[in-house]
Motif scaffolding. Structure first.
Motif, short mmCIF file in Angstrom:
data_model
loop_
_atom_site.label_atom_id
_atom_site.label_comp_id
_atom_site.label_asym_id
_atom_site.label_seq_id
_atom_site.Cartn_x
_atom_site.Cartn_y
_atom_site.Cartn_z
N ILE A 1 3.98 5.41 -6.77
CA ILE A 1 2.91 4.50 -6.33
C ILE A 1 3.02 4.34 -4.82
O ILE A 1 4.10 3.98 -4.32
CB ILE A 1 3.11 3.14 -7.03
N PRO A 2 1.95 4.65 -4.06
CA PRO A 2 2.05 4.52 -2.60
C PRO A 2 2.18 3.05 -2.18
O PRO A 2 1.76 2.15 -2.90
CB PRO A 2 0.73 5.11 -2.09
N HIS A 3 2.78 2.83 -1.03
CA HIS A 3 2.94 1.47 -0.50
C HIS A 3 1.90 1.22 0.59
O HIS A 3 1.91 1.89 1.62
CB HIS A 3 4.35 1.28 0.05
N LEU A 4 1.01 0.25 0.37
CA LEU A 4 -0.05 -0.04 1.32
C LEU A 4 0.35 -1.21 2.24
O LEU A 4 0.93 -2.18 1.77
CB LEU A 4 -1.34 -0.45 0.59
N ASN B 1 -2.12 -2.72 3.94
CA ASN B 1 -3.29 -3.59 3.72
C ASN B 1 -3.76 -3.38 2.28
O ASN B 1 -4.49 -2.42 1.99
CB ASN B 1 -4.38 -3.23 4.73
N PRO B 2 -3.34 -4.27 1.34
CA PRO B 2 -3.57 -4.01 -0.09
C PRO B 2 -5.02 -3.78 -0.48
O PRO B 2 -5.29 -3.11 -1.48
CB PRO B 2 -3.05 -5.30 -0.76
N GLY B 3 -5.97 -4.32 0.29
CA GLY B 3 -7.36 -4.21 -0.12
C GLY B 3 -8.10 -3.04 0.51
O GLY B 3 -9.28 -2.83 0.22
N SER B 4 -7.43 -2.24 1.36
CA SER B 4 -8.12 -1.20 2.11
C SER B 4 -8.32 0.07 1.28
O SER B 4 -7.37 0.77 0.94
CB SER B 4 -7.34 -0.87 3.38
N ALA B 5 -9.59 0.38 1.00
CA ALA B 5 -9.91 1.61 0.27
C ALA B 5 -9.56 2.84 1.11
O ALA B 5 -9.12 3.85 0.59
CB ALA B 5 -11.39 1.63 -0.10
N MET C 1 -5.73 3.46 1.01
CA MET C 1 -5.39 3.99 -0.31
C MET C 1 -5.84 5.43 -0.46
O MET C 1 -5.10 6.29 -0.93
CB MET C 1 -6.04 3.10 -1.38
N ALA C 2 -7.09 5.71 -0.04
CA ALA C 2 -7.62 7.07 -0.16
C ALA C 2 -6.77 8.04 0.65
O ALA C 2 -6.48 9.16 0.21
CB ALA C 2 -9.08 7.11 0.29
N LEU D 1 -3.47 8.56 -1.15
CA LEU D 1 -3.67 9.41 -2.34
C LEU D 1 -3.88 10.86 -1.92
O LEU D 1 -3.41 11.78 -2.59
CB LEU D 1 -4.85 8.90 -3.17
#
Lengths: 214, 214, 214, 214
Positions: free
Chosen positions: C33-36, C38-42, C45-46, C49
């Motif tokens: 699982i990647p570590h963000l 900014n938890p809400g940033s698409a 995350m993209a 991934l």
């Protein structure tokens, strides 16, 4: 279509067995490997393993509990001749809480004296028991798929047993808020209780028609 | 060699049941144990567990989704009389996405408000649905291994249902980019929808020849 | 005692299916699982991934490889009428490398450009293939438990195929030292190759006596 | 009710196979992915993998041990015609220690030179053996569910074998306190010993009535 329904009962049992067996085996993942400052020291390792005794005990309680659930499921479905969607849903709920048990087990293993952890363990146990009770009530309703081998006396006795387990677990969940350790002892006692009495009764009725297969 | 082919269907079903049951049980590994600063505090534990509610909910949605996929697979292969390599490949694709589901589940559990995480969940669901649709189309082709118990009406209705699921998931994947929470609600609704309507229909057709076994 | 031996073949197959299915499902644990920040940033995350694409690809290659091994095992034991201890040992070696595959898969997923990781992946694949080859040679020896349905031509053809897989994997293990990425492409190609040609051949021989069931 | 009891034997075997197969596959989770400072360096990766050789070896020993337990369980229940609650309990104890084996395996893999870790491994092995011995004694008692195919000579020989395994493991647990590495070699030797001699004996008795099926 009796053959098709029998197949689906057997596939349901196989699926349930799979989930219970995996959940039981997955419990060990929650037992963390201790970190040694001196890798070769038997004394340090023994001390860290001693600290993990609550972890080992709750692992054993959960493993025993899953074995008892497996037995109960085995015995219950032994008398159910066919499945329908309601039964599959209730069984799905049962498996959901079975598969979730490794989480409260790890929680209690790491925080054995925490009231909320010990209470959550009881709540998950109680919800599992409610699913089993619901399966028994639904399958045993007039015209339901539970076979006629069980007379009304047996049914009532089994029902009482199935109702006891959620009561005991929810009682443990309340007890945990005041005395987490006593609740853990109660959870262990529940597993032991559900193994012993049935055996005694089975021995007493040995050879009697309708005796439970386990 | 009809016996050999039947064997291979049953072994394919057993293998698939194993993967689905195991994926469902493995989901719990993604529910992380919270770290307490005060190991005995019920209040701190309760607070941390409350923070994990999205994690529990998506765990429940994924578990329910896998149960529904298991039911759909069960029902689909109930009508397939033999397997060939194309079917095994399509089933392999189905199992691939089933076994992958714990990853987007953990992702959404840890980042419930992240649009990309919620969208990936829908994409994986949609690809699973496309594999099921492809199995149904391939097995139900003229001369295919789907049995004749299902009349053309049943086939068309099942096909429509199978086509709905990838559409709904891909719709959720797009919705997630604008409103991740609404997409998660949609994923839960899909699992619920695929349990309920079939039951109603099954009840309506009770006793009718060719009624689906589930 | 033919019944006892048949039982043991079917239980061996069930055990092997279990290990292969678990190993395939366990692969996903290696996808981290990647570590963000900014938890809400698409977008973040993209991006993370996208960085994991090699991880997803090797996951897919390993899943496909395990499915192909399952098919090969299925087909091989379809023609074996009884088991003995040597066969159980050879099968144990096969399962050992199958169950070990998640380790090189994680290694390559995290270090896709590392020659030693890519080489280890090929070595594990090659050793798996050697076990399959040994099972085929042992079971197919004069007086062995492989049935007579397979004529000498079929046996030779199957043998050649079984010999090809370890050669290709060990070739990949050497290639990996110079070009790790090319070796990974080769591993993917091996899985694809072992799915496609058999299907063509099966189609060509459709209906012929002794045609392989897959 | 002989049919019901036979069913429960087969379901017990399937459940046990599931736990053993899953425990064997789960072992790989204990083999940790090394952390590289230079992700592309084959030399650094090779060095770190070389450091993990004890980890690989104990993984292999545990995998082999579980395969041998599976064979022993297979052979034991081949001669047991029905189950009761005591047998289910003893089998539950057996599965408990089987499912626990990944923990001492990881412990020894990470701390191969630690006397306490190596000793714990032997204790878990010994307790597993005691459960098997207890199953054999209980099922083989006069009037027990072990079938009459095994004559008194075979029973005594099997009993001696079953008694040897816990003795050897507990011996290893004591030896480990003085020489952890020698104990690990003993654990490997136990697994090898339990594979080889039976084969020789089976060959010697080939065709004799009552010859073990493995």
């Amino acid at each position: 279509m009796p053959k098709a329904e029998q197949l689906s009962t057997s596939r349901l049992e196989a699926f349930s067995d799979g989930v219970i067996a995996f959940a039981a085996t997955l419990l060990v993942v929650g037992v963390t490997i201790p970190h040694l400052t001196n890798p070769g020291s038997a004394r340090e390792m023994a001390g860290l393993l001693r600290d993990q005794i609550p972890n080992f005990l709750i692992y054993a309680v959960s493993f025993g509990t899953l074995t008892v659930w497996w037995l109960a499921h085995h015995q219950l479905f032994h008398h159910i001749r066919s499945t329908d969607r309601v039964l599959l849903l209730l069984n799905g709920g049962f498996l959901f809480f079975i598969a979730f048990l490794p989480f409260p087990t790890s929680l209690v293993g790491q925080y054995p004296s925490n009231p909320a952890a010990s209470s959550l363990y009881g709540i998950v146990g109680g919800l599992t028991g409610i699913c089993v009770l619901a399966i028994r009530l639904y399958a045993g309703r007039p015209g339901g798929p539970m076979d006629a081998v069980l007379g009304p006396d047996d049914r009532r006795r089994f029902l009482r047993r199935s109702a006891m387990s959620p009561c005991a677990y929810f009682g443990g969940a309340v007890l945990a808020l005041f005395h987490p350790g006593a609740a853990l002892a109660l959870y262990a006692a529940i597993a032991i209780y559900f193994v012993i009495p049935l055996r005694r009764r089975a021995a007493a009725q040995d050879g009697a028609p309708g005796a439970p297969p386990l």
